[in-house]
Design a protein around this motif. Structure first.
Motif, PDB file in Angstrom:
ATOM      1  N   GLY A   1       0.821  -1.206   0.000  1.00 50.14           N
ATOM      2  CA  GLY A   1       0.000   0.000   0.000  1.00 50.14           C
ATOM      3  C   GLY A   1       0.854   1.254   0.000  1.00 50.14           C
ATOM      4  O   GLY A   1       0.594   2.199  -0.742  1.00 50.14           O
ATOM      5  N   ILE A   2       1.890   1.242   0.825  1.00 49.76           N
ATOM      6  CA  ILE A   2       2.786   2.405   0.866  1.00 49.76           C
ATOM      7  C   ILE A   2       3.458   2.591  -0.497  1.00 49.76           C
ATOM      8  O   ILE A   2       3.537   3.702  -1.026  1.00 49.76           O
ATOM      9  N   LEU A   3       3.880   1.475  -1.088  1.00 48.91           N
ATOM     10  CA  LEU A   3       4.517   1.574  -2.411  1.00 48.91           C
ATOM     11  C   LEU A   3       3.553   2.181  -3.433  1.00 48.91           C
ATOM     12  O   LEU A   3       3.930   3.043  -4.228  1.00 48.91           O
ATOM     13  N   LEU A   4       2.305   1.744  -3.400  1.00 54.69           N
ATOM     14  CA  LEU A   4       1.326   2.264  -4.366  1.00 54.69           C
ATOM     15  C   LEU A   4       1.084   3.753  -4.173  1.00 54.69           C
ATOM     16  O   LEU A   4       0.866   4.492  -5.113  1.00 54.69           O
ATOM     17  N   ARG A   5       1.136   4.182  -2.912  1.00 54.17           N
ATOM     18  CA  ARG A   5       0.851   5.592  -2.625  1.00 54.17           C
ATOM     19  C   ARG A   5       1.843   6.537  -3.275  1.00 54.17           C
ATOM     20  O   ARG A   5       1.554   7.703  -3.491  1.00 54.17           O
ATOM     21  N   PHE A   6       3.031   6.046  -3.589  1.00 55.57           N
ATOM     22  CA  PHE A   6       4.015   6.920  -4.236  1.00 55.57           C
ATOM     23  C   PHE A   6       3.567   7.326  -5.633  1.00 55.57           C
ATOM     24  O   PHE A   6       3.988   8.350  -6.156  1.00 55.57           O
ATOM     25  N   TYR A   7       2.706   6.505  -6.251  1.00 55.23           N
ATOM     26  CA  TYR A   7       2.285   6.826  -7.611  1.00 55.23           C
ATOM     27  C   TYR A   7       0.831   7.255  -7.713  1.00 55.23           C
ATOM     28  O   TYR A   7       0.434   7.943  -8.642  1.00 55.23           O
ATOM     29  N   TYR A   8       0.026   6.827  -6.763  1.00 56.51           N
ATOM     30  CA  TYR A   8      -1.416   7.065  -6.877  1.00 56.51           C
ATOM     31  C   TYR A   8      -1.756   8.535  -6.626  1.00 56.51           C
ATOM     32  O   TYR A   8      -1.205   9.165  -5.728  1.00 56.51           O
ATOM     33  N   ILE A   9      -2.682   9.066  -7.412  1.00 59.14           N
ATOM     34  CA  ILE A   9      -3.146  10.441  -7.214  1.00 59.14           C
ATOM     35  C   ILE A   9      -4.648  10.397  -6.967  1.00 59.14           C
ATOM     36  O   ILE A   9      -5.402   9.855  -7.776  1.00 59.14           O
ATOM     37  N   SER A  10      -5.094  10.987  -5.852  1.00 59.75           N
ATOM     38  CA  SER A  10      -6.479  10.775  -5.449  1.00 59.75           C
ATOM     39  C   SER A  10      -7.420  11.859  -5.945  1.00 59.75           C
ATOM     40  O   SER A  10      -8.080  12.516  -5.164  1.00 59.75           O
ATOM     41  N   SER A  11      -7.470  12.056  -7.255  1.00 55.91           N
ATOM     42  CA  SER A  11      -8.484  12.959  -7.787  1.00 55.91           C
ATOM     43  C   SER A  11      -9.133  12.277  -8.982  1.00 55.91           C
ATOM     44  O   SER A  11      -8.467  11.527  -9.699  1.00 55.91           O
ATOM     45  N   PRO A  12     -10.435  12.511  -9.194  1.00 56.07           N
ATOM     46  CA  PRO A  12     -11.134  11.814 -10.274  1.00 56.07           C
ATOM     47  C   PRO A  12     -10.460  12.013 -11.625  1.00 56.07           C
ATOM     48  O   PRO A  12     -10.468  11.115 -12.463  1.00 56.07           O
ATOM     49  N   ALA A  13      -9.857  13.172 -11.841  1.00 56.47           N
ATOM     50  CA  ALA A  13      -9.234  13.424 -13.131  1.00 56.47           C
ATOM     51  C   ALA A  13      -7.958  12.585 -13.298  1.00 56.47           C
ATOM     52  O   ALA A  13      -7.633  12.142 -14.393  1.00 56.47           O
ATOM     53  N   GLU A  14      -7.244  12.380 -12.184  1.00 57.71           N
ATOM     54  CA  GLU A  14      -5.909  11.782 -12.281  1.00 57.71           C
ATOM     55  C   GLU A  14      -5.833  10.330 -11.822  1.00 57.71           C
ATOM     56  O   GLU A  14      -4.906   9.608 -12.199  1.00 57.71           O
ATOM     57  N   ALA A  15      -6.774   9.902 -10.977  1.00 62.52           N
ATOM     58  CA  ALA A  15      -6.641   8.596 -10.329  1.00 62.52           C
ATOM     59  C   ALA A  15      -6.442   7.482 -11.353  1.00 62.52           C
ATOM     60  O   ALA A  15      -5.488   6.697 -11.265  1.00 62.52           O
ATOM     61  N   TYR A  16      -7.350   7.443 -12.336  1.00 64.34           N
ATOM     62  CA  TYR A  16      -7.296   6.358 -13.308  1.00 64.34           C
ATOM     63  C   TYR A  16      -5.985   6.399 -14.088  1.00 64.34           C
ATOM     64  O   TYR A  16      -5.306   5.383 -14.250  1.00 64.34           O
ATOM     65  N   ASN A  17      -5.612   7.615 -14.531  1.00 68.14           N
ATOM     66  CA  ASN A  17      -4.374   7.738 -15.303  1.00 68.14           C
ATOM     67  C   ASN A  17      -3.163   7.316 -14.490  1.00 68.14           C
ATOM     68  O   ASN A  17      -2.219   6.738 -15.025  1.00 68.14           O
ATOM     69  N   SER A  18      -3.194   7.625 -13.185  1.00 64.98           N
ATOM     70  CA  SER A  18      -2.029   7.270 -12.379  1.00 64.98           C
ATOM     71  C   SER A  18      -1.886   5.752 -12.278  1.00 64.98           C
ATOM     72  O   SER A  18      -0.779   5.232 -12.222  1.00 64.98           O
ATOM     73  N   ILE A  19      -3.015   5.044 -12.299  1.00 67.14           N
ATOM     74  CA  ILE A  19      -2.933   3.575 -12.265  1.00 67.14           C
ATOM     75  C   ILE A  19      -2.433   3.040 -13.602  1.00 67.14           C
ATOM     76  O   ILE A  19      -1.618   2.115 -13.659  1.00 67.14           O
ATOM     77  N   VAL A  20      -2.918   3.636 -14.673  1.00 68.23           N
ATOM     78  CA  VAL A  20      -2.439   3.207 -15.992  1.00 68.23           C
ATOM     79  C   VAL A  20      -0.933   3.452 -16.100  1.00 68.23           C
ATOM     80  O   VAL A  20      -0.179   2.591 -16.577  1.00 68.23           O
ATOM     81  N   PHE A  21      -0.505   4.612 -15.616  1.00 66.21           N
ATOM     82  CA  PHE A  21       0.930   4.921 -15.617  1.00 66.21           C
ATOM     83  C   PHE A  21       1.692   3.868 -14.818  1.00 66.21           C
ATOM     84  O   PHE A  21       2.721   3.345 -15.257  1.00 66.21           O
ATOM     85  N   LEU A  22       1.159   3.560 -13.644  1.00 63.74           N
ATOM     86  CA  LEU A  22       1.793   2.564 -12.784  1.00 63.74           C
ATOM     87  C   LEU A  22       1.938   1.229 -13.519  1.00 63.74           C
ATOM     88  O   LEU A  22       2.985   0.580 -13.466  1.00 63.74           O
ATOM     89  N   LYS A  23       0.887   0.859 -14.221  1.00 61.01           N
ATOM     90  CA  LYS A  23       0.892  -0.423 -14.920  1.00 61.01           C
ATOM     91  C   LYS A  23       1.905  -0.440 -16.059  1.00 61.01           C
ATOM     92  O   LYS A  23       2.596  -1.424 -16.287  1.00 61.01           O
ATOM     93  N   GLU A  24       1.934   0.679 -16.799  1.00 62.27           N
ATOM     94  CA  GLU A  24       2.654   0.636 -18.061  1.00 62.27           C
ATOM     95  C   GLU A  24       4.066   1.186 -17.986  1.00 62.27           C
ATOM     96  O   GLU A  24       4.926   0.789 -18.757  1.00 62.27           O
ATOM     97  N   GLN A  25       4.297   2.144 -17.079  1.00 57.04           N
ATOM     98  CA  GLN A  25       5.586   2.828 -17.081  1.00 57.04           C
ATOM     99  C   GLN A  25       6.484   2.446 -15.914  1.00 57.04           C
ATOM    100  O   GLN A  25       7.692   2.669 -15.967  1.00 57.04           O
ATOM    101  N   VAL A  26       5.896   1.916 -14.851  1.00 57.17           N
ATOM    102  CA  VAL A  26       6.692   1.692 -13.649  1.00 57.17           C
ATOM    103  C   VAL A  26       7.158   0.250 -13.594  1.00 57.17           C
ATOM    104  O   VAL A  26       6.350  -0.673 -13.750  1.00 57.17           O
ATOM    105  N   LEU A  27       8.442   0.068 -13.382  1.00 53.38           N
ATOM    106  CA  LEU A  27       8.975  -1.283 -13.228  1.00 53.38           C
ATOM    107  C   LEU A  27       8.326  -1.944 -12.027  1.00 53.38           C
ATOM    108  O   LEU A  27       8.271  -1.357 -10.946  1.00 53.38           O
ATOM    109  N   PHE A  28       7.818  -3.132 -12.204  1.00 53.52           N
ATOM    110  CA  PHE A  28       7.119  -3.876 -11.140  1.00 53.52           C
ATOM    111  C   PHE A  28       5.820  -3.204 -10.684  1.00 53.52           C
ATOM    112  O   PHE A  28       5.226  -3.631  -9.706  1.00 53.52           O
ATOM    113  N   GLY A  29       5.393  -2.144 -11.381  1.00 56.29           N
ATOM    114  CA  GLY A  29       4.184  -1.442 -10.961  1.00 56.29           C
ATOM    115  C   GLY A  29       2.986  -2.377 -10.944  1.00 56.29           C
ATOM    116  O   GLY A  29       2.263  -2.484  -9.950  1.00 56.29           O
ATOM    117  N   GLN A  30       2.796  -3.056 -12.070  1.00 57.78           N
ATOM    118  CA  GLN A  30       1.682  -3.996 -12.162  1.00 57.78           C
ATOM    119  C   GLN A  30       1.785  -5.083 -11.088  1.00 57.78           C
ATOM    120  O   GLN A  30       0.792  -5.467 -10.479  1.00 57.78           O
TER     121      GLN A  30
END
Ligand code: FES
Lengths: 177, 420
Positions: free
Chosen positions: B41-70
């Motif tokens: 959870g702490i690791l995810l918090r470094f990338y997650y952004i808690s706003s409706p505009a950004e939340a989804y994109n931040s997860i997509v970024f995590l999945k696609e751009q971050v090593l081990f993000g997925q």
């Protein structure tokens, strides 16, 4: 570890008063009472802090959305205004009503089915007629609506006031004067 | 570190307590999963952004751009699923070995509370990706709250911060999920452990002679280590094989068909298909929770003794009840879905009565009849009778949950899983 020598406690050597409460007992109770009071105050503060801002936060000032000239809406027809989150429905008799997207069962977004002339909800298949009245449960209330105002032949919808209703009534419709 | 860990243990324990089938190590597994949740959870918090505009994109970024993000997200997702399952199994284990009486009463209540908190933690986490799945599941679930009498609607609006899901909702859920609940859980779980030690370890049957005491190090600690490794391996395997779901970005104008509640609420969702929301989401769940909290206060003459299912008779009656309850629940679902729908059958009466009071009283009468039958037919003790009721409720709950997850398809109609 060495044991600490006992503190000198004057009241222990003195006499116990007649009612059986020593000074130390008394202060103990005062501390307890203060502690409980402080805890209650804190709890009360947190509760009001949490609840007071929440429901009012998003109340918008009066906001009129222009839907278009009266003549552009045919009788017995429905037009979607997704930005305003409503369907503008004109009844057979020409009355206007702006029906909210939100299903009265559990809040999914309804959609208009032109072939069957009714609104259906994809979540648990409630159905509503063109006035928003329930045709099929589980929904138990007619769809919410927004007041419609007609000025100089232009239909406007007051999207800041959502109105709830049990069933459809004629006076919920707006007519051209 | 090592001494803190050992501190949670006594120096020596009874040899009896080491048998794996006493506890299956479920409580310890749950604790380990909570630790895993906190780290990921702490690791995810470094990338997650808690706003409706950004939340989804931040997860997509995590999945696609971050090593081990997925991978990190998958571990968080699967250990959340496992945590709920294992905490539930732990709760069943504690009940069926009778570890909830007398000195353990407080811990039973705290345990129930922790279980509810874990459900709430899962629930608040469910919204955070802000995809279609999250948006509509939380819309439907929070709307249920609105059916509570008197304060329901204001509670719903306070929780989601408005009439419909919005930025405030996301902020609320995010705060609960990453601040309030983790702190509460850590504190309560430590207390939960401490109380187990205080009453002298796990529940054991009364031994014939004084049991042999053996040191925990290495006997117990070694076993715990193996269980922990196996569990971690399992979670990582799931995380490697199955991705946590992520659909399209939330679209408030378009509901999914079907829109389902999160899987652990599938039982309540299934009840909603059969009862008025006030009963399905409020009266019945509350009744079950009150019953569970009330169990240790019941005055049995015979105390459960640490044997699984109390006795041979207890085991038999539990088995029979499990089968019976399963059959009855399935039959009830099919009956209500295809043959009799009270709301359509009795259109003049308010739905609260036709679809609430009538079917509920039928159900209760049925259960009372079953209880009477058992009371007369077999000479069960009070504790064994309570166990029968418990089994009845739990099996019904599990069957409802499975139906809700696997047998509800388009338009929430009953279907088969492979047709979905
Ligand atoms: S939310 Fe529309 S039918 Fe349930």
């Amino acid at each position: 570890m060495q044991k600490k020598p006992p503190r000198h406690l004057p009241e222990e050597s003195g006499q116990v008063p007649a009612n059986g409460i020593t000074r130390r007992d008394f202060f103990g109770m005062v501390w307890k009472a203060l502690g409980i009071l402080a805890a209650l105050e804190t709890a009360g503060m947190i509760t009001t802090y949490f609840f007071s801002g929440k429901s009012k936060k998003l109340q918008t000032p009066k906001q009129l959305l222009e839907a278009g000239p009266v003549d552009s809406f045919g009788m017995n027809s429905v037009n979607a205004f997704m930005g305003g989150r409503f369907y503008l429905a004109r009844q057979l008799d020409g009355g206007f009503i702006a029906i909210s997207l939100r299903c009265t069962h559990l809040g999914c977004s309804i959609s208009w089915e032109e072939s069957k002339k009714r609104f259906i909800c994809p979540c648990h298949s409630s159905a509503f007629d063109i006035s928003g009245e329930v045709l099929n449960p589980p929904a138990a209330r007619a769809l919410d609506y927004y007041p419609v105002i007609i000025e100089n032949g232009i239909v406007k919808v007051d999207i800041s006031t959502l109105k709830e209703r049990k069933t459809f009534r004629k006076d919920q419709l707006t007519y051209v004067q | 570190m090592r001494s803190i860990f050992l501190h949670l243990h006594p120096l020596k324990i009874s040899e009896q307590a080491l048998r794996f089938d006493r506890t299956f190590g479920l409580g310890g597994m749950a604790a380990l999963l909570i630790v895993l949740q906190i780290i990921t959870g702490i690791l995810l918090r470094f990338y997650y952004i808690s706003s409706p505009a950004e939340a989804y994109n931040s997860i997509v970024f995590l999945k696609e751009q971050v090593l081990f993000g997925q991978f990190v997200r998958n571990i968080h997702y699967w250990s959340g699923v496992f945590l709920l399952l294992i905490a539930f199994l732990h709760f069943l284990r504690v009940f069926f070995t009778g570890a909830y009486r007398n000195a353990r009463l407080v811990n039973w209540l705290f345990g129930l509370f922790i279980l509810l908190l874990i459900v709430f933690a899962n629930f608040t986490g469910y919204l955070l990706p802000w995809d279609q799945l999250a948006y509509w599941a939380i819309t439907v679930s929070t709307n249920i709250i609105g059916y509570l009498p008197v304060f329901g609607e204001s509670l719903r609006q306070a929780l989601i911060g408005g009439r419909e899901l919005n930025a405030g909702t996301l902020q609320n859920f995010f705060t609960f999920h990453t601040a309030v609940l983790p702190f509460l859980l850590i504190a309560l779980v430590l207390y939960h452990f401490w109380r187990v030690r205080k009453v002298g370890g796990i529940m054991l049957p009364e031994p014939a002679e004084k049991p042999e005491m053996i040191p925990v190090m290495p006997n117990l600690v070694f076993k715990e280590f193996i269980v922990a490794l196996v569990l971690l391996a399992l979670v990582f395997l799931f995380a490697a094989l199955f991705n946590a779901p992520l659909l399209d970005k939330a679209n408030p104008a378009y509901s999914m068909n079907p829109t389902k509640a999160p899987w652990y609420f599938a039982g309540v969702q299934e009840l909603l298909m059969h009862f008025h929301p006030f009963f399905a989401a409020f009266i019945i769940p509350l009744g079950v929770i009150v019953f569970l909290a009330w169990i240790p206060f019941l005055n049995f003459k015979d105390t459960p003794n640490g044997h699984w299912f109390i006795s041979a008779l207890g085991k038999q009656s539990s088995k029979a009840t499990a089968i019976f309850s399963g059959v009855v629940t399935v039959a009830g679902i099919l009956f209500n879905a295809t043959i009799v729908n009270f709301e359509i059958l009795l259109p003049g009466i308010p739905a609260m009565i036709s679809n609430g009071i009538i079917p509920l009283s039928m159900l209760l009468l049925f259960m009372a009849g079953y209880y009477r039958f058992y009371l007369k037919r077999f000479s069960l003790s009070a504790a064994e009778l309570v166990q029968v009721v418990f089994v009845f409720i739990m099996v019904a709950f599990i069957v409802l949950t499975i139906t809700g997850i696997f047998f509800r398809g388009k338009d929430m109609e009953l279907t088969l899983p492979w047709l979905m």
